[in-house]
Design a protein around this motif. Sequence first.
Motif, PDB file in Angstrom:
ATOM      1  N   ILE A  85       0.841  -1.205   0.000  1.00  0.00           N
ATOM      2  CA  ILE A  85       0.000   0.000   0.000  1.00  0.00           C
ATOM      3  C   ILE A  85       0.872   1.250   0.000  1.00  0.00           C
ATOM      4  O   ILE A  85       0.612   2.216  -0.731  1.00  0.00           O
ATOM      5  CB  ILE A  85      -0.949  -0.012   1.214  1.00  0.00           C
ATOM      6  CG1 ILE A  85      -1.966  -1.151   1.077  1.00  0.00           C
ATOM      7  CG2 ILE A  85      -1.664   1.326   1.361  1.00  0.00           C
ATOM      8  CD1 ILE A  85      -2.842  -1.350   2.295  1.00  0.00           C
ATOM      9  N   ALA A  86       1.934   1.242   0.835  1.00  0.00           N
ATOM     10  CA  ALA A  86       2.849   2.388   0.878  1.00  0.00           C
ATOM     11  C   ALA A  86       3.519   2.610  -0.473  1.00  0.00           C
ATOM     12  O   ALA A  86       3.702   3.748  -0.915  1.00  0.00           O
ATOM     13  CB  ALA A  86       3.901   2.174   1.965  1.00  0.00           C
ATOM     14  N   ALA A  87       3.883   1.512  -1.159  1.00  0.00           N
ATOM     15  CA  ALA A  87       4.526   1.622  -2.474  1.00  0.00           C
ATOM     16  C   ALA A  87       3.565   2.203  -3.502  1.00  0.00           C
ATOM     17  O   ALA A  87       3.965   3.038  -4.328  1.00  0.00           O
ATOM     18  CB  ALA A  87       5.018   0.249  -2.923  1.00  0.00           C
ATOM     19  N   VAL A  88       2.293   1.784  -3.442  1.00  0.00           N
ATOM     20  CA  VAL A  88       1.299   2.317  -4.384  1.00  0.00           C
ATOM     21  C   VAL A  88       1.104   3.814  -4.165  1.00  0.00           C
ATOM     22  O   VAL A  88       1.084   4.605  -5.132  1.00  0.00           O
ATOM     23  CB  VAL A  88      -0.043   1.568  -4.233  1.00  0.00           C
ATOM     24  CG1 VAL A  88      -1.147   2.287  -5.009  1.00  0.00           C
ATOM     25  CG2 VAL A  88       0.096   0.134  -4.722  1.00  0.00           C
ATOM     26  N   PHE A  89       0.962   4.225  -2.899  1.00  0.00           N
ATOM     27  CA  PHE A  89       0.807   5.646  -2.607  1.00  0.00           C
ATOM     28  C   PHE A  89       2.050   6.436  -3.025  1.00  0.00           C
ATOM     29  O   PHE A  89       1.934   7.547  -3.551  1.00  0.00           O
ATOM     30  CB  PHE A  89       0.511   5.864  -1.122  1.00  0.00           C
ATOM     31  CG  PHE A  89      -0.938   5.743  -0.777  1.00  0.00           C
ATOM     32  CD1 PHE A  89      -1.831   6.744  -1.106  1.00  0.00           C
ATOM     33  CD2 PHE A  89      -1.422   4.614  -0.135  1.00  0.00           C
ATOM     34  CE1 PHE A  89      -3.182   6.643  -0.800  1.00  0.00           C
ATOM     35  CE2 PHE A  89      -2.765   4.491   0.176  1.00  0.00           C
ATOM     36  CZ  PHE A  89      -3.652   5.503  -0.156  1.00  0.00           C
ATOM     37  N   THR A  90       3.217   5.863  -2.793  1.00  0.00           N
ATOM     38  CA  THR A  90       4.454   6.523  -3.207  1.00  0.00           C
ATOM     39  C   THR A  90       4.494   6.704  -4.718  1.00  0.00           C
ATOM     40  O   THR A  90       4.852   7.770  -5.225  1.00  0.00           O
ATOM     41  CB  THR A  90       5.684   5.706  -2.755  1.00  0.00           C
ATOM     42  OG1 THR A  90       5.674   5.598  -1.329  1.00  0.00           O
ATOM     43  CG2 THR A  90       6.972   6.369  -3.202  1.00  0.00           C
ATOM     44  N   PHE A  91       4.115   5.654  -5.441  1.00  0.00           N
ATOM     45  CA  PHE A  91       4.086   5.720  -6.911  1.00  0.00           C
ATOM     46  C   PHE A  91       3.180   6.843  -7.388  1.00  0.00           C
ATOM     47  O   PHE A  91       3.567   7.655  -8.242  1.00  0.00           O
ATOM     48  CB  PHE A  91       3.621   4.377  -7.469  1.00  0.00           C
ATOM     49  CG  PHE A  91       3.501   4.360  -8.970  1.00  0.00           C
ATOM     50  CD1 PHE A  91       4.606   4.137  -9.764  1.00  0.00           C
ATOM     51  CD2 PHE A  91       2.272   4.579  -9.583  1.00  0.00           C
ATOM     52  CE1 PHE A  91       4.505   4.128 -11.157  1.00  0.00           C
ATOM     53  CE2 PHE A  91       2.157   4.575 -10.960  1.00  0.00           C
ATOM     54  CZ  PHE A  91       3.279   4.351 -11.748  1.00  0.00           C
TER      55      PHE A  91
END
Length: 198
Positions: free
Chosen positions: A80-86
């Motif tokens: 989830i953190a990676a998706v938001f970062t992207f």
Amino acid sequence: MLSRVHSRIKAFPRAAFRLVQDTFFVRLVLAAIRLWRDVRFPALLLTGVLYFCLAFAGFSAKTVFSTLRPAVTTAIGPGIAAVFTFLIVLELCAASALTGLQALLRLSYDTGRHRIGALLTMLALVVAGVAALALAAVAAGSASLPGHSALFIATPILILAALWFDRAYRRPAFPRFRDFHADIVDVRGYLARASHDG
């Protein structure tokens, strides 16, 4: 009551579509599509900028995921953190690209086609020279190919841009000779619409 809930459910896809359409990245994608019909090469360059934003956002997301994953038992949180970062990095990169392109177009309009053409040619020659030195270092084993990948990608793009600019804007005898200032006004118009109303 049921009709109200049903209408809200039906309105959700439209709201989500509008939210996506209002992002800077999608606006720039739409601007590149519109530009393709009128001014092909700037549309290709804008496509390259969008690809860079995607690559940078993907790298940032991968870095966040790789950093957080060993500290937790499941991959849901880091995912989830990676998706938001992207999404955040992609939007920031697109907004920065839009601002930079608008400033570059304003400067190009004030500078004139001959000076811009000369600067673009000199930049292409300098970058080609640096790329040749880097390639020699890679062949000698003192440098890695992935470490200079951005340079090797940028070099042919700059050379093609310089050649296209010279033919399109500095040679009136060329069959597809273009009006430099008129094209800048058109591109600025597309980007202005991208920054305001998509």
